[in-house]
Structure formats: structure tokens, C-alpha cells
Scaffold this active site. Structure first.
Site, PDB file in Angstrom:
ATOM      1  N   LYS A 111     119.319  27.230  32.118  1.00 29.19           N
ATOM      2  CA  LYS A 111     120.186  27.289  33.303  1.00 29.19           C
ATOM      3  C   LYS A 111     119.364  27.581  34.549  1.00 29.19           C
ATOM      4  O   LYS A 111     119.599  27.021  35.613  1.00 29.19           O
ATOM      5  CB  LYS A 111     121.282  28.334  33.107  1.00 29.19           C
ATOM      6  CG  LYS A 111     122.272  27.861  32.042  1.00 29.19           C
ATOM      7  CD  LYS A 111     123.536  28.687  31.980  1.00 29.19           C
ATOM      8  CE  LYS A 111     124.513  28.041  31.034  1.00 29.19           C
ATOM      9  NZ  LYS A 111     124.725  28.793  29.794  1.00 29.19           N
ATOM     10  N   LYS A 191     122.914  15.626  23.068  1.00 29.37           N
ATOM     11  CA  LYS A 191     123.822  16.626  22.490  1.00 29.37           C
ATOM     12  C   LYS A 191     125.162  16.636  23.245  1.00 29.37           C
ATOM     13  O   LYS A 191     125.172  16.639  24.480  1.00 29.37           O
ATOM     14  CB  LYS A 191     123.176  18.015  22.604  1.00 29.37           C
ATOM     15  CG  LYS A 191     124.090  19.137  22.145  1.00 29.37           C
ATOM     16  CD  LYS A 191     123.607  20.496  22.629  1.00 29.37           C
ATOM     17  CE  LYS A 191     124.557  21.594  22.221  1.00 29.37           C
ATOM     18  NZ  LYS A 191     125.467  22.126  23.189  1.00 29.37           N
ATOM     19  N   LYS A 194     129.905  20.234  27.192  1.00 30.90           N
ATOM     20  CA  LYS A 194     130.709  20.216  28.416  1.00 30.90           C
ATOM     21  C   LYS A 194     129.825  20.048  29.640  1.00 30.90           C
ATOM     22  O   LYS A 194     130.161  19.357  30.573  1.00 30.90           O
ATOM     23  CB  LYS A 194     131.451  21.558  28.572  1.00 30.90           C
ATOM     24  CG  LYS A 194     132.741  21.618  27.820  1.00 30.90           C
ATOM     25  CD  LYS A 194     133.275  23.038  27.807  1.00 30.90           C
ATOM     26  CE  LYS A 194     132.329  23.986  27.114  1.00 30.90           C
ATOM     27  NZ  LYS A 194     132.906  24.945  26.208  1.00 30.90           N
TER      28      LYS A 194
END
Ligand code: ADP
Ligand code: TRP
Length: 322
Positions: A111, A191, A194
Site C-alpha cells: 500500500k 489475483k 477488490k
């Protein structure tokens, strides 16, 4: 009896990666294990800061879990926030969570690498996850591959805590991953997630499902030509719903030629639609009668809280909180 625990964040609609990576494992475990399943709404705050949205998604996640087969009379099913003891344990465990260990967490590093400016909440996410697991003496934690490291961090923290108090108060958990479905591919072959916008949602209408499956990226090969199934995203997704015979039959259809991806995509649509038909019906029913959801969650919260309170009393005493 083996105690199997896992949680999922209500950070968006569940997709088939979530289902095969984690939810299906929990549902299957209910047959022979003591299953603990919860909606990680505190964790979701690291990405969902709109309160109304978080509340809606939490409710939707609970409906999804119940519809997919979590049985609240057999398992313990609750909202993370119904057991506030978990936040107390999170603080206590924070004293045994080295910064270096948390800095090595892939999901945190990914992230940050994507440019997200991290909060302390995001950084300490694995410590709260450790508290979720250790508070309930979990033996096994079914997760998708991306969560393995977080379970290992929970184990490391438990070892450090046990060493510090000179006992074995915290049980060391093991992760559990189904090899076949360790990584469910999304419509772009990466993969399914969301955050990549490549998901196939479980509870969607037929039209949207068809549209989504048509978007799966496939190699352009003439209809007559034999096709490779090994790394084909449509095949890999179909395989999740098929037994060994079904897989062998589909492999033959690929190898024979004469059918294109349009045919295989139509087959995949049918497989998904049929597989989740009963869950869809249950979900509609629960949406019409939300009191059933509240009741299921209340039973679970009571069971989970009683266990958490007893465990916390022992932990407090061990660390000298009077
Ligand atoms: P997402 O990546 O869509 O945000 P989460 O991180 O909320 O999904 O994952 C919830 C659970 O589902 C975790 O146990 C995770 O490992 C599992 N999971 C998510 N995506 C996949 C996937 N593509 N394949 C297998 N398991 C997955
Ligand atoms: N971090 C997990 C995920 O994103 C969700 C989670 C929170 C969890 N607490 C947990 C999973 C405890 C297993 C055990 O999917």
C-alpha cells in the site's frame, strides 16, 4: 476439537476469490471443527472512513456470510466490534510487536509502494489481527495466500508474549491455505481483488455476471484450433466449481478445438449462477427480514464475548493490569 477461526473485512462486495480463498473453507470446517467466524469491521476502518457506508457494508457482509452457509447455531459468528476486549488485547500485544516485524508486512508495504500515506491504524493492522486470533485460542486460521504472513506475525507476537510472561497463555495458531485455490484469478488473469477492480461478485444479477465474464481476458485463437487450458483464466475459474471428472471433461473440450472462449465463458456463467442459486435466495430472504440477521449476530456476540472476557481476565492478570 480443532478451533478454526477467520475473519473478513466488510470493505466491499464479496467476490469468488474471497469465497474459495476463505469463506468456503470455514463453511466446510463446520462439519467437524469448532468454527469462529467474524466480520472485521474495525479492520475495515483502515480503508472505509465513511460511517454510513461502513455500517451498510457490515450488514451486507453479515447477510452474505449467513446466506453462504455459516450456521450460527453450530458456529460462533459475530461482528468484531461486539467484542471490545479485542481492542484491549491489541494494546497489550502492541508491546510485543516489534516495529521491524510490522515494517516487513507485505500488505502494508504494497500500500505504501502504491503511494498511500499510511496511518498508524494501517501500520498496526496485523496487531489487531493477532488479537482477533489469540483472544480465542484459535488452532487453525483459514485464509487466502496473501494473509499467510499476517497469521505468522500473530504467531511471532504470541511467542514473544509467552516468553515475556514466562508461560503458555497464548495458543500458537497455524494458517490454513487450500492449495488449489490459493490465488483465484480475476478477469484480467491477475489475483482477483477488490483493489484491482477485476472481481466477479458472488451476489450479482445475471446480466452483470454475464457482462463481467465476457470481459475475462483470453488469448485470441481461431475457433477450430485446440486450446491451452493450463493457464487460461476461464478454465481456472471453471475448475473451482468442478470435480475431477468435470475438470477432465472440460480439458478435453479445450484440447479438441471447435469451441471458442465464448462457449467456455457461457459455461462458466452457468456454473457460477447455479452454484450460488441457493445462497442468492437466502440472501433475498434475509434482506426482507433483517431481524433474523440481528438475532444471529446477537447469539454469536454473546458466545464470543463470554470466551473473550474469560481469556482477557487471565491476560490482564498475567501482565499486571489490576
Ligand atoms: P480483497 O483482495 O478483494 O480486498 P480481502 O483482502 O478482503 O480481499 O480478502 C478476504 C479473504 O479472501 C482473505 O482471506 C484473502 O486471503 C481471501 N482472498 C481474497 N482474494 C483472493 C483470491 N483472489 N484468491 C484466494 N483468496 C483470496
Ligand atoms: N486481514 C484479513 C483480511 O483482510 C481479515 C482478518 C481480520 C482476519 N482479522 C482476522 C483473518 C483474523 C483471519 C483471522 O482478509
Amino acid at each position: 476439537m480443532v478451533r478454526t477461526l477467520s475473519g473478513i473485512q466488510p470493505s466491499g462486495a464479496f467476490h469468488i476469490g474471497n469465497y474459495f480463498g476463505m469463506i468456503a473453507q470455514l463453511i466446510k470446517a463446520q462439519q467437524s471443527e469448532d468454527v469462529f467466524a467474524f466480520i472485521a469491521n474495525y479492520h475495515a476502518m483502515t480503508s472505509v472512513l465513511d460511517g454510513a457506508r461502513l455500517a451498510d457494508q457490515t450488514r451486507e457482509a453479515a447477510i452474505a456470510f449467513l446466506s453462504l452457509g455459516i450456521d450460527p447455531s453450530r458456529s460462533t459468528f459475530w461482528l468484531q466490534s461486539s467484542v471490545p476486549e479485542v481492542l484491549e488485547l491489541y494494546w497489550i500485544l502492541s508491546q510485543h510487536a516489534p516495529i521491524g516485524l510490522l515494517e516487513r508486512a507485505h500488505s502494508y508495504k504494497d500500500k505504501v509502494a502504491k503511494g498511500l500515506s499510511p496511518s498508524h491504524g494501517l501500520f498496526s493492522y496485523p496487531v489487531l489481527m493477532a488479537a482477533d486470533i489469540l483472544l480465542f485460542d484459535a488452532d487453525a486460521v483459514p485464509v487466502g495466500k496473501d494473509q499467510i504472513q499476517h497469521v505468522e506475525i500473530a504467531r511471532d507476537i504470541a511467542i514473544k508474549f509467552n516468553n515475556a510472561i514466562g508461560g503458555e497463555l497464548l495458543r500458537l495458531p497455524d494458517f490454513r491455505v487450500e492449495d488449489d485455490v490459493a490465488v483465484v484469478p480475476g478477469i484480467d488473469g491477475a489475483k482477483m481483488s477488490k483493489s484491482y477492480g477485476n472481481t466477479i461478485e458472488i451476489f450479482t444479477d445475471r446480466k452483470t455476471l454475464e457482462k463481467r465474464i465476457k470481459q475475462i481476458v483470453t488469448a485470441p485463437i481461431p475457433l477450430e484450433a485446440p486450446k491451452q487450458w493450463e493457464n487460461d483464466a476461464v478454465y481456472r475459474l471453471c475448475a473451482l466449481f468442478l470435480d475431477e471428472n468435470g475438470k477432465a471433461a472440460l480439458q478435453r473440450r479445450y484440447e479438441k478445438g471447435g469451441e471458442g472462449h465464448g462457449h467456455f465463458k457461457a459455461y462458466l456463467t452457468e456454473l457460477i449462477w447455479e452454484y450460488f442459486a441457493a445462497a442468492r435466495a437466502r440472501s433475498e430472504e434475509l434482506k426482507r427480514d433483517p431481524s433474523k440477521v440481528d438475532k444471529a449476530l446477537a447469539i454469536g456476540a454473546e458466545k464470543a464475548r463470554a470466551i473473550a472476557k474469560a481469556k482477557m481476565a487471565r491476560i490482564r492478570s498475567a501482565v499486571g493490569i489490576i
